[in-house]
Design a protein around this motif. Structure first.
Motif, PDB file in Angstrom:
ATOM      1  N   LYS A 106      32.542  43.799 -35.166  1.00 32.87           N
ATOM      2  CA  LYS A 106      31.291  44.298 -35.729  1.00 32.87           C
ATOM      3  C   LYS A 106      30.145  43.907 -34.799  1.00 32.87           C
ATOM      4  N   THR A 107      29.487  44.913 -34.225  1.00 32.48           N
ATOM      5  CA  THR A 107      28.388  44.632 -33.296  1.00 32.48           C
ATOM      6  C   THR A 107      27.120  45.357 -33.741  1.00 32.48           C
ATOM      7  N   GLY A 108      26.983  46.634 -33.360  1.00 28.63           N
ATOM      8  CA  GLY A 108      25.768  47.374 -33.710  1.00 28.63           C
ATOM      9  C   GLY A 108      25.761  47.826 -35.159  1.00 28.63           C
ATOM     10  N   ASN A 109      24.667  48.486 -35.534  1.00 28.52           N
ATOM     11  CA  ASN A 109      24.520  48.993 -36.904  1.00 28.52           C
ATOM     12  C   ASN A 109      25.346  50.245 -37.161  1.00 28.52           C
ATOM     13  N   THR A 110      25.760  50.922 -36.104  1.00 30.56           N
ATOM     14  CA  THR A 110      26.581  52.122 -36.253  1.00 30.56           C
ATOM     15  C   THR A 110      27.786  52.030 -35.320  1.00 30.56           C
TER      16      THR A 110
END
Length: 210
Positions: A106-110
């Motif tokens: 899990k890194t960016g918002n999308t």
């Protein structure tokens, strides 16, 4: 006279990474009911199934698969031995282009996924596999059920298509009952809502009349 049925059932799981996958809401209950009904009526049955939490019916030859590609390969190997093929599986239309060896963090918002179309198993039966027997497809629809099913019948060379409205909560996916229509080239026969096994007995009977 006893026939050899090939029946596909369940969903497919298309891996996203080592711990996640794409799938759908199919429980496999209809396909397993069909396999059980055909075996009960004295026919030989080869059941090719995606991942399901169901007991394999007695007297059925069972071949488990996971992905659409695996189901395609299994059907290509076994369909030539069957007089009647019923494609009840809810096969994923697409799979990820790339499947990383490690879990996606899990890194960016999308997160954007690139998908590629899976092989069309039902659509390959006639033209690719050269199948000459009775061919029955399933159409799980949410609108224009009969029209969409008849279009599928014509595109894929089916003898009839079993159509049902999966937008209803009381039938279809995960339910013990179903309400279907048998869509032929020139007419449609509605079967009243019933237990999936009882409907399966009727579908097996109709498949022998083609």
């Amino acid at each position: 006279m006893a026939k050899h049925f090939l029946i596909t059932a369940g969903p497919t799981h298309e891996p996203l990474d080592p711990v996640r996958y794409l799938t759908n809401r199919s429980s496999g209950k209809m396909g397993y009911a069909l396999a059980g009904a055909a075996a009960h009526e004295g026919h030989r049955v080869t059941l090719i199934s995606g991942p399901c939490d169901l007991e394999v019916p007695e007297g059925v030859d069972y071949l488990p698969v996971e992905t659409a590609a695996e189901m395609y390969e299994a059907v290509s190997r076994y369909i030539g031995k069957a007089q009647i093929a019923i494609f009840a599986a809810a096969v994923a239309d697409y799979r990820p282009v790339n499947v990383p060896e490690q879990k996606i963090k899990k890194t960016g918002n999308t997160l954007t996924l690139e998908l590629v179309k899976n092989p069309d198993i039902l659509g390959s039966a006639r033209e690719v596999f050269g199948y000459k027997g009775t061919l029955i497809g399933f159409a799980a629809e949410t609108e224009n059920v009969e029209d969409n099913a008849r279009g599928k019948l014509q595109r894929k060379g089916c003898d009839f298509v079993v159509a049902n409205d999966v937008s209803r909560q009381d039938i279809g996916f995960n339910a013990s009952e179903n309400e279907v229509s048998l869509v032929y080239a020139n007419h449609t026969e509605a079967l009243p809502k019933d237990d999936k096994y009882q409907l399966s007995l009727e579908i097996i009977k109709k498949s022998l009349e083609v």
